[in-house]
Design a protein around this motif. Structure first.
Motif, mmCIF file in Angstrom:
data_model
loop_
_atom_site.group_PDB
_atom_site.id
_atom_site.type_symbol
_atom_site.label_atom_id
_atom_site.label_comp_id
_atom_site.label_asym_id
_atom_site.label_seq_id
_atom_site.Cartn_x
_atom_site.Cartn_y
_atom_site.Cartn_z
ATOM 1 N N LEU A 154 13.502 -15.945 -17.465
ATOM 2 C CA LEU A 154 13.125 -16.594 -18.858
ATOM 3 C C LEU A 154 14.111 -17.021 -19.382
ATOM 4 O O LEU A 154 14.947 -17.764 -20.075
ATOM 5 N N LEU A 155 14.671 -15.196 -19.444
ATOM 6 C CA LEU A 155 16.791 -15.879 -20.721
ATOM 7 C C LEU A 155 17.540 -16.683 -20.127
ATOM 8 O O LEU A 155 18.049 -16.783 -21.485
ATOM 9 N N THR A 156 17.460 -16.985 -19.241
ATOM 10 C CA THR A 156 18.548 -17.804 -18.567
ATOM 11 C C THR A 156 18.454 -18.822 -19.037
ATOM 12 O O THR A 156 18.786 -20.103 -19.747
ATOM 13 N N ALA A 157 16.792 -19.720 -18.540
ATOM 14 C CA ALA A 157 16.048 -20.812 -18.579
ATOM 15 C C ALA A 157 16.569 -21.042 -19.928
ATOM 16 O O ALA A 157 16.412 -22.474 -20.521
ATOM 17 N N VAL A 158 15.610 -19.995 -20.767
ATOM 18 C CA VAL A 158 15.485 -20.467 -22.335
ATOM 19 C C VAL A 158 16.800 -20.939 -23.255
ATOM 20 O O VAL A 158 17.169 -22.245 -23.378
ATOM 21 N N GLN A 159 17.949 -20.198 -22.906
ATOM 22 C CA GLN A 159 19.616 -20.522 -23.122
ATOM 23 C C GLN A 159 20.017 -22.117 -22.482
ATOM 24 O O GLN A 159 20.293 -22.613 -23.544
ATOM 25 N N LEU A 160 19.378 -22.437 -21.528
ATOM 26 C CA LEU A 160 20.293 -23.279 -20.162
ATOM 27 C C LEU A 160 18.936 -24.795 -21.314
ATOM 28 O O LEU A 160 20.165 -25.470 -21.394
ATOM 29 N N LEU A 161 17.975 -24.255 -22.262
ATOM 30 C CA LEU A 161 17.296 -25.328 -22.827
ATOM 31 C C LEU A 161 18.240 -25.681 -23.865
ATOM 32 O O LEU A 161 17.862 -26.963 -24.178
ATOM 33 N N LEU A 162 18.520 -24.075 -23.535
ATOM 34 C CA LEU A 162 19.466 -24.681 -25.831
ATOM 35 C C LEU A 162 20.365 -25.120 -25.747
ATOM 36 O O LEU A 162 21.148 -25.266 -27.134
ATOM 37 N N GLY A 163 21.013 -25.536 -24.280
ATOM 38 C CA GLY A 163 22.148 -26.055 -24.015
ATOM 39 C C GLY A 163 23.630 -24.578 -23.850
ATOM 40 O O GLY A 163 24.246 -25.732 -24.367
ATOM 41 N N ARG A 164 23.417 -23.535 -23.990
ATOM 42 C CA ARG A 164 24.115 -23.026 -24.626
ATOM 43 C C ARG A 164 24.712 -22.913 -22.374
ATOM 44 O O ARG A 164 24.046 -22.874 -21.639
ATOM 45 N N SER A 165 26.111 -22.627 -22.237
ATOM 46 C CA SER A 165 26.634 -22.636 -20.975
ATOM 47 C C SER A 165 26.943 -21.352 -20.679
ATOM 48 O O SER A 165 27.635 -21.205 -19.043
ATOM 49 N N HIS A 166 27.886 -20.581 -21.689
ATOM 50 C CA HIS A 166 27.934 -19.169 -21.206
ATOM 51 C C HIS A 166 26.609 -18.324 -21.449
ATOM 52 O O HIS A 166 25.466 -17.769 -21.715
ATOM 53 N N PHE A 167 25.817 -17.651 -20.128
ATOM 54 C CA PHE A 167 24.408 -17.492 -20.455
ATOM 55 C C PHE A 167 24.442 -15.566 -20.958
ATOM 56 O O PHE A 167 25.369 -14.992 -20.331
ATOM 57 N N TRP A 168 23.958 -15.504 -22.073
ATOM 58 C CA TRP A 168 23.845 -13.438 -22.699
ATOM 59 C C TRP A 168 22.655 -13.354 -22.182
ATOM 60 O O TRP A 168 21.584 -13.561 -22.298
ATOM 61 N N LEU A 169 23.190 -11.816 -21.010
ATOM 62 C CA LEU A 169 22.349 -11.182 -21.101
ATOM 63 C C LEU A 169 22.346 -9.397 -21.411
ATOM 64 O O LEU A 169 23.141 -9.190 -22.137
ATOM 65 N N PRO A 170 21.381 -9.152 -21.520
ATOM 66 C CA PRO A 170 21.041 -7.824 -22.177
ATOM 67 C C PRO A 170 21.679 -6.357 -21.441
ATOM 68 O O PRO A 170 21.216 -6.296 -20.499
ATOM 69 N N GLN A 171 22.431 -6.022 -21.971
ATOM 70 C CA GLN A 171 22.758 -4.499 -21.679
ATOM 71 C C GLN A 171 22.119 -3.657 -20.678
ATOM 72 O O GLN A 171 22.440 -3.905 -19.742
ATOM 73 N N TRP A 172 20.494 -3.452 -20.835
ATOM 74 C CA TRP A 172 19.683 -2.083 -20.296
ATOM 75 C C TRP A 172 18.792 -3.252 -19.766
ATOM 76 O O TRP A 172 18.957 -2.462 -18.752
ATOM 77 N N LEU A 173 19.343 -4.794 -19.105
ATOM 78 C CA LEU A 173 18.684 -5.141 -17.844
ATOM 79 C C LEU A 173 20.171 -5.202 -17.096
ATOM 80 O O LEU A 173 19.764 -5.152 -15.944
ATOM 81 N N LEU A 174 21.265 -5.891 -17.664
ATOM 82 C CA LEU A 174 22.538 -5.822 -16.680
ATOM 83 C C LEU A 174 22.230 -4.005 -15.933
ATOM 84 O O LEU A 174 22.922 -4.550 -14.727
ATOM 85 N N ARG A 175 21.658 -3.118 -16.708
ATOM 86 C CA ARG A 175 22.223 -1.938 -15.595
ATOM 87 C C ARG A 175 21.315 -1.676 -14.809
ATOM 88 O O ARG A 175 21.429 -0.605 -14.091
ATOM 89 N N ARG A 176 19.955 -2.181 -14.934
ATOM 90 C CA ARG A 176 19.483 -2.031 -14.020
ATOM 91 C C ARG A 176 20.681 -1.805 -12.466
ATOM 92 O O ARG A 176 20.787 -3.026 -11.727
ATOM 93 N N SER A 177 19.801 -0.820 -11.876
ATOM 94 C CA SER A 177 21.055 -0.821 -10.267
ATOM 95 C C SER A 177 19.311 -0.427 -9.023
ATOM 96 O O SER A 177 18.721 -0.033 -9.140
#
Length: 194
Positions: free
Chosen positions: A69-92
């Motif tokens: 959802l985060l990446t798809a919405v950012q693509l639809l908004l025209g962003r070329s570099h995707f931002w993702l929250p740290q708490w999500l990125l820390r999942r392992s």
């Protein structure tokens, strides 16, 4: 370090090499390995995770849905570099579980790669990418509900994998297949919930 992937096998091998250097593999490590600037590899990554046995781990479909959802919405908004929250990125996940899932996917990946080639490219061009991103956002919103419908997250993973592969390989025929799988997923969920 962003990379160009031309096949599913190539992507799996790259993730496997990245994972072998750690005890636990964070989402951040895998996202950096496939490249934060490209929607297709991120979508493909999520699809692979959901299509693999990892989708049976409680919470994984919801987390993957949030990532899509985060990446798809950012693509639809025209962003070329995707931002993702740290708490999500820390999942392992443990390296062992990830390597087993990647190993399980190798044979299907080799089979799929034989059929990929550029076809009906207008379906995966710029306008097609926006349509695919919108479909992915809808799938992402449904993924939390898929935690309670057996195998629906795996089927959604198949649809997301096909959409990601269609974008990577510029294969519009595969995109059409993914649209059919997506319709099937929503039919399955509707039938189970109502």
């Amino acid at each position: 370090m962003p990379r160009e992937f031309t096949s599913l096998t190539q992507l799996l091998e790259h993730i496997s090499k990245t994972a072998k250097r750690r005890k636990r593999v964070s989402l951040d490590l895998v996202v950096r390995a496939v490249g934060r600037r490209s929607f297709a590899p991120l979508l493909l990554l999520v699809g692979i995770i959901l299509f693999s046995p990892l989708s049976g781990i409680p919470g994984v479909p919801t987390i993957m849905g949030l990532l899509v959802l985060l990446t798809a919405v950012q693509l639809l908004l025209g962003r070329s570099h995707f931002w993702l929250p740290q708490w999500l990125l820390r999942r392992s996940i443990s390296k062992g579980k990830l390597i087993r899932a990647l190993h399980w996917l190798q044979k299907p990946a080799r089979f799929i790669d034989r059929w990929l080639r550029p076809r009906l490219e207008f379906l995966v061009g710029r306008a097609g990418t926006y349509v695919i991103a919108a479909i992915c956002a809808v799938i992402a919103l449904a993924l939390p509900a898929m935690e309670i419908v057996p195998f629906s997250a795996t089927t959604a993973g198949m649809a997301l994998t096909a959409l990601g592969l269609a974008l990577v390989a510029h294969d519009g025929v595969l995109a059409l297949f993914a649209f059919v799988v997506t319709a099937f997923v929503f039919g399955l969920i509707a039938g189970a919930l109502f």
